[in-house]
Design a protein around this motif. Structure first.
Motif, mmCIF file in Angstrom:
data_model
loop_
_atom_site.group_PDB
_atom_site.id
_atom_site.type_symbol
_atom_site.label_atom_id
_atom_site.label_comp_id
_atom_site.label_asym_id
_atom_site.label_seq_id
_atom_site.Cartn_x
_atom_site.Cartn_y
_atom_site.Cartn_z
ATOM 1 N N MET A 1 38.782 32.496 46.612
ATOM 2 C CA MET A 1 39.872 32.520 45.602
ATOM 3 C C MET A 1 39.517 31.990 44.528
ATOM 4 S SD MET A 1 42.948 33.903 46.118
ATOM 5 C CE MET A 1 43.194 33.967 47.792
ATOM 6 N N THR A 2 38.392 31.057 44.470
ATOM 7 C CA THR A 2 38.309 30.377 42.979
ATOM 8 C C THR A 2 37.734 31.446 42.154
ATOM 9 O OG1 THR A 2 36.103 29.643 43.902
ATOM 10 C CG2 THR A 2 37.791 28.027 43.983
ATOM 11 N N VAL A 3 36.901 32.340 42.571
ATOM 12 C CA VAL A 3 36.353 33.379 41.711
ATOM 13 C C VAL A 3 37.591 34.094 41.011
ATOM 14 C CG1 VAL A 3 35.108 35.493 41.641
ATOM 15 C CG2 VAL A 3 34.340 33.436 42.801
ATOM 16 N N LEU A 4 38.393 34.708 41.972
ATOM 17 C CA LEU A 4 39.496 35.439 41.582
ATOM 18 C C LEU A 4 40.518 34.796 40.643
ATOM 19 C CD1 LEU A 4 41.246 37.829 43.542
ATOM 20 C CD2 LEU A 4 42.672 36.145 42.392
ATOM 21 N N VAL A 5 40.815 33.825 40.830
ATOM 22 C CA VAL A 5 41.648 32.971 39.918
ATOM 23 C C VAL A 5 40.922 32.616 38.702
ATOM 24 C CG1 VAL A 5 43.071 30.726 39.597
ATOM 25 C CG2 VAL A 5 43.143 32.168 41.585
ATOM 26 N N SER A 6 39.806 32.395 38.733
ATOM 27 C CA SER A 6 38.829 31.910 37.382
ATOM 28 C C SER A 6 38.679 33.257 36.514
ATOM 29 C CB SER A 6 37.480 31.579 37.759
ATOM 30 O OG SER A 6 37.383 30.299 38.350
ATOM 31 N N GLN A 7 38.647 34.319 37.178
ATOM 32 C CA GLN A 7 38.635 35.722 36.452
ATOM 33 C C GLN A 7 39.988 35.998 35.691
ATOM 34 O OE1 GLN A 7 36.320 37.264 35.625
ATOM 35 N NE2 GLN A 7 37.077 39.171 34.977
ATOM 36 N N VAL A 8 40.860 35.806 36.511
ATOM 37 C CA VAL A 8 42.401 35.949 35.839
ATOM 38 C C VAL A 8 42.491 35.078 34.844
ATOM 39 C CG1 VAL A 8 44.769 35.901 36.315
ATOM 40 C CG2 VAL A 8 43.312 37.183 38.119
ATOM 41 N N ASN A 9 42.070 33.818 34.928
ATOM 42 C CA ASN A 9 42.236 33.136 33.887
ATOM 43 C C ASN A 9 41.228 33.429 32.420
ATOM 44 O OD1 ASN A 9 43.235 30.614 32.787
ATOM 45 N ND2 ASN A 9 41.344 29.072 33.112
ATOM 46 N N ILE A 91 50.643 42.114 37.272
ATOM 47 C CA ILE A 91 50.655 41.078 38.143
ATOM 48 C C ILE A 91 49.220 41.445 38.824
ATOM 49 C CG2 ILE A 91 51.296 39.910 40.269
ATOM 50 C CD1 ILE A 91 54.295 40.495 39.227
ATOM 51 N N TYR A 92 48.327 40.324 39.203
ATOM 52 C CA TYR A 92 46.920 40.462 39.320
ATOM 53 C C TYR A 92 47.047 40.444 40.852
ATOM 54 C CZ TYR A 92 41.997 40.856 39.248
ATOM 55 O OH TYR A 92 40.448 41.022 39.096
ATOM 56 N N LEU A 93 46.748 41.427 41.676
ATOM 57 C CA LEU A 93 46.513 41.398 43.126
ATOM 58 C C LEU A 93 45.343 40.511 43.715
ATOM 59 C CD1 LEU A 93 47.859 42.461 45.808
ATOM 60 C CD2 LEU A 93 45.993 44.735 45.652
ATOM 61 N N ALA A 94 45.801 39.584 44.721
ATOM 62 C CA ALA A 94 44.811 38.608 45.046
ATOM 63 C C ALA A 94 44.420 38.819 46.491
ATOM 64 C CB ALA A 94 45.312 37.243 44.666
ATOM 65 N N LEU A 102 36.449 39.233 47.692
ATOM 66 C CA LEU A 102 35.525 39.228 48.521
ATOM 67 C C LEU A 102 34.106 38.749 47.971
ATOM 68 C CD1 LEU A 102 36.242 42.886 49.879
ATOM 69 C CD2 LEU A 102 36.781 40.752 51.240
ATOM 70 N N GLU A 103 33.797 38.956 46.774
ATOM 71 C CA GLU A 103 32.541 38.552 46.170
ATOM 72 C C GLU A 103 32.597 36.872 46.351
ATOM 73 O OE1 GLU A 103 29.744 40.154 45.115
ATOM 74 O OE2 GLU A 103 30.775 41.608 46.200
ATOM 75 N N GLY A 104 33.655 36.297 45.963
ATOM 76 C CA GLY A 104 33.842 34.899 46.139
ATOM 77 C C GLY A 104 33.780 34.481 47.440
ATOM 78 N N GLN A 105 34.283 35.071 48.448
ATOM 79 C CA GLN A 105 34.123 34.700 49.913
ATOM 80 C C GLN A 105 32.517 34.908 50.385
ATOM 81 O OE1 GLN A 105 37.670 37.209 51.103
ATOM 82 N NE2 GLN A 105 38.421 35.293 52.129
ATOM 83 N N LYS A 106 31.945 35.881 49.974
ATOM 84 C CA LYS A 106 30.447 35.954 50.418
ATOM 85 C C LYS A 106 29.638 34.851 50.253
ATOM 86 C CE LYS A 106 27.949 38.502 46.874
ATOM 87 N NZ LYS A 106 27.438 39.581 46.605
ATOM 88 N N THR A 107 30.045 34.086 49.410
ATOM 89 C CA THR A 107 29.254 32.859 49.135
ATOM 90 C C THR A 107 29.310 31.770 50.344
ATOM 91 O OG1 THR A 107 30.916 31.525 48.107
ATOM 92 C CG2 THR A 107 29.553 32.886 46.569
ATOM 93 N N ALA A 108 30.245 31.732 51.294
ATOM 94 C CA ALA A 108 30.113 31.132 52.374
ATOM 95 C C ALA A 108 28.918 31.359 53.410
ATOM 96 C CB ALA A 108 31.609 31.300 53.174
ATOM 97 N N ALA A 109 28.781 32.843 53.379
ATOM 98 C CA ALA A 109 27.815 33.159 54.275
ATOM 99 C C ALA A 109 26.267 32.486 53.551
ATOM 100 C CB ALA A 109 27.638 34.754 54.503
ATOM 101 N N ILE A 110 26.001 32.634 52.256
ATOM 102 C CA ILE A 110 25.189 32.086 51.716
ATOM 103 C C ILE A 110 24.974 30.503 52.005
ATOM 104 C CG2 ILE A 110 23.738 31.748 49.594
ATOM 105 C CD1 ILE A 110 25.469 34.351 48.588
ATOM 106 N N GLU A 111 25.788 29.921 51.968
ATOM 107 C CA GLU A 111 25.954 28.623 52.074
ATOM 108 C C GLU A 111 25.450 28.189 53.673
ATOM 109 O OE1 GLU A 111 29.644 26.455 50.765
ATOM 110 O OE2 GLU A 111 29.703 27.505 49.114
ATOM 111 N N ILE A 112 25.902 29.053 54.517
ATOM 112 C CA ILE A 112 25.671 28.858 55.955
ATOM 113 C C ILE A 112 24.017 28.889 55.932
ATOM 114 C CG2 ILE A 112 25.631 29.712 58.276
ATOM 115 C CD1 ILE A 112 28.706 30.772 57.668
#
Length: 156
Positions: A1-9, A91-94, A102-112
């Motif tokens: 979600m951080t990637v998405l909100v950062s991009q909207v900002n 309104i930006y769909l989240a 999805l791009e932001g969430q994939k970082t969890a796999a890299i962290e694992i």
């Protein structure tokens, strides 16, 4: 979600007329979106299925200042409505339909993989929902495999 909100900002700072971010949710997405949007001073709108979520799941987006709409339908009905709204209004769909999420969430796999010293676990158990998380994790693991950082991906 951080990637998405950062991009909207970023888009808003560049002059794109986005008035808010929005999502359909049964709890977790709305909690995350509303918290990150509030931190970035971006209004958020949440569509929740009426009488199908817990009080705790309702309180979180409200506490973060989101406009929460309780709609007499299920999650899929909420998703149809938010897609219609975001197609017609700035309104930006989240939801997981958004590639930035999805791009932001994939970082969890890299962290694992980093935490396991680049040794691939046999299994990774991922919460369900609409399974966007599973796809995002797959993308992260596959990217690491394609880059030669690991030789396989775990079962999910």
């Amino acid at each position: 979600m951080t990637v998405l909100v950062s991009q909207v900002n970023r888009l808003r700072k560049m002059g794109k007329p986005l008035v808010a971010v929005g999502c359909a949710s049964t709890g977790d997405t709305s909690a995350a979106l509303s918290a990150y949007a509030a931190a970035a001073s971006i209004p958020s709108i949440v569509f929740l299925p009426a009488d199908k979520i817990s009080l705790a799941q309702l309180v979180q987006p409200i506490a973060n200042g989101a406009l929460v709409l309780s709609i007499d339908t299920d999650f899929d009905g909420c998703m149809r409505l938010i897609r219609e709204v975001t197609a017609e209004l700035p309104i930006y769909l989240a939801n997981s339909l958004n590639s930035l999420r999805l791009e932001g969430q994939k970082t969890a796999a890299i962290e694992i993989l980093q935490q396991f010293n680049w040794q691939v676990p046999d299994w990774v158990i991922i919460p369900g929902g609409n399974l966007g998380n599973v796809y995002a994790f797959f993308k992260g693991f596959q990217m690491c495999k394609d880059l030669g950082l690991v030789d396989r991906i775990p079962r999910m």
